[in-house]
Design a protein around this motif. Structure first.
Motif, PDB file in Angstrom:
ATOM      1  N   PRO A  20       0.830  -1.209   0.000  1.00  0.00           N
ATOM      2  CA  PRO A  20       0.000   0.000   0.000  1.00  0.00           C
ATOM      3  C   PRO A  20       0.865   1.261   0.000  1.00  0.00           C
ATOM      4  CG  PRO A  20      -0.788  -1.550   1.639  1.00  0.00           C
ATOM      5  CD  PRO A  20       0.518  -2.079   1.126  1.00  0.00           C
ATOM      6  N   LYS A  50      -4.554   1.384   1.672  1.00  0.00           N
ATOM      7  CA  LYS A  50      -4.959   0.768   2.933  1.00  0.00           C
ATOM      8  C   LYS A  50      -5.930   1.711   3.639  1.00  0.00           C
ATOM      9  CE  LYS A  50      -3.261  -1.343   7.106  1.00  0.00           C
ATOM     10  NZ  LYS A  50      -2.106  -1.838   7.831  1.00  0.00           N
ATOM     11  N   VAL A  81      -7.980  -3.297   2.275  1.00  0.00           N
ATOM     12  CA  VAL A  81      -7.075  -2.901   1.199  1.00  0.00           C
ATOM     13  C   VAL A  81      -7.833  -2.859  -0.119  1.00  0.00           C
ATOM     14  CG1 VAL A  81      -4.985  -3.499  -0.069  1.00  0.00           C
ATOM     15  CG2 VAL A  81      -5.088  -3.906   2.377  1.00  0.00           C
TER      16      VAL A  81
END
Length: 99
Positions: A20, A50, A81
């Protein structure tokens, strides 16, 4: 133009190993977060985001708003996510995750 199922499958495969690059927390989609999100999409085209938001419904709303504001497409959403894609106007082949 929406992503085809084959293209989404290809991007999910590419996104599997990505980390992320943007985190959305309690303050939601602030100007700073949206700026970083747009910069990351311009550079990498395919990114993971995220979301540190406990409420599932609120998380889905934030993802929908994020995709709408950034003019991107959701490729995959698993738990906290999200994998999103936006084609770069001027792709940088050294930074792009899809080229």
């Amino acid at each position: 133009m929406p992503l085809t199922p084959d293209r989404k499958k290809q991007y999910r495969t590419l996104g599997h190993n990505l980390k992320p690059v943007v985190t959305v927390a309690g303050n939601g989609l602030s100007e700073t977060v949206m700026g970083e999100l747009n910069r990351a999409l311009d550079d990498h085209e395919l990114i993971k985001v995220k979301l540190v938001i406990a409420d599932r419904d609120l998380r889905k709303q934030v993802i929908a708003e994020m995709v709408k504001q950034s003019d991107s497409e959701i490729v995959q959403e698993i738990g906290k996510v999200a994998l999103i894609y936006r084609e770069a106007k001027k792709p940088n082949f050294k930074l792009s995750n899809v080229r």
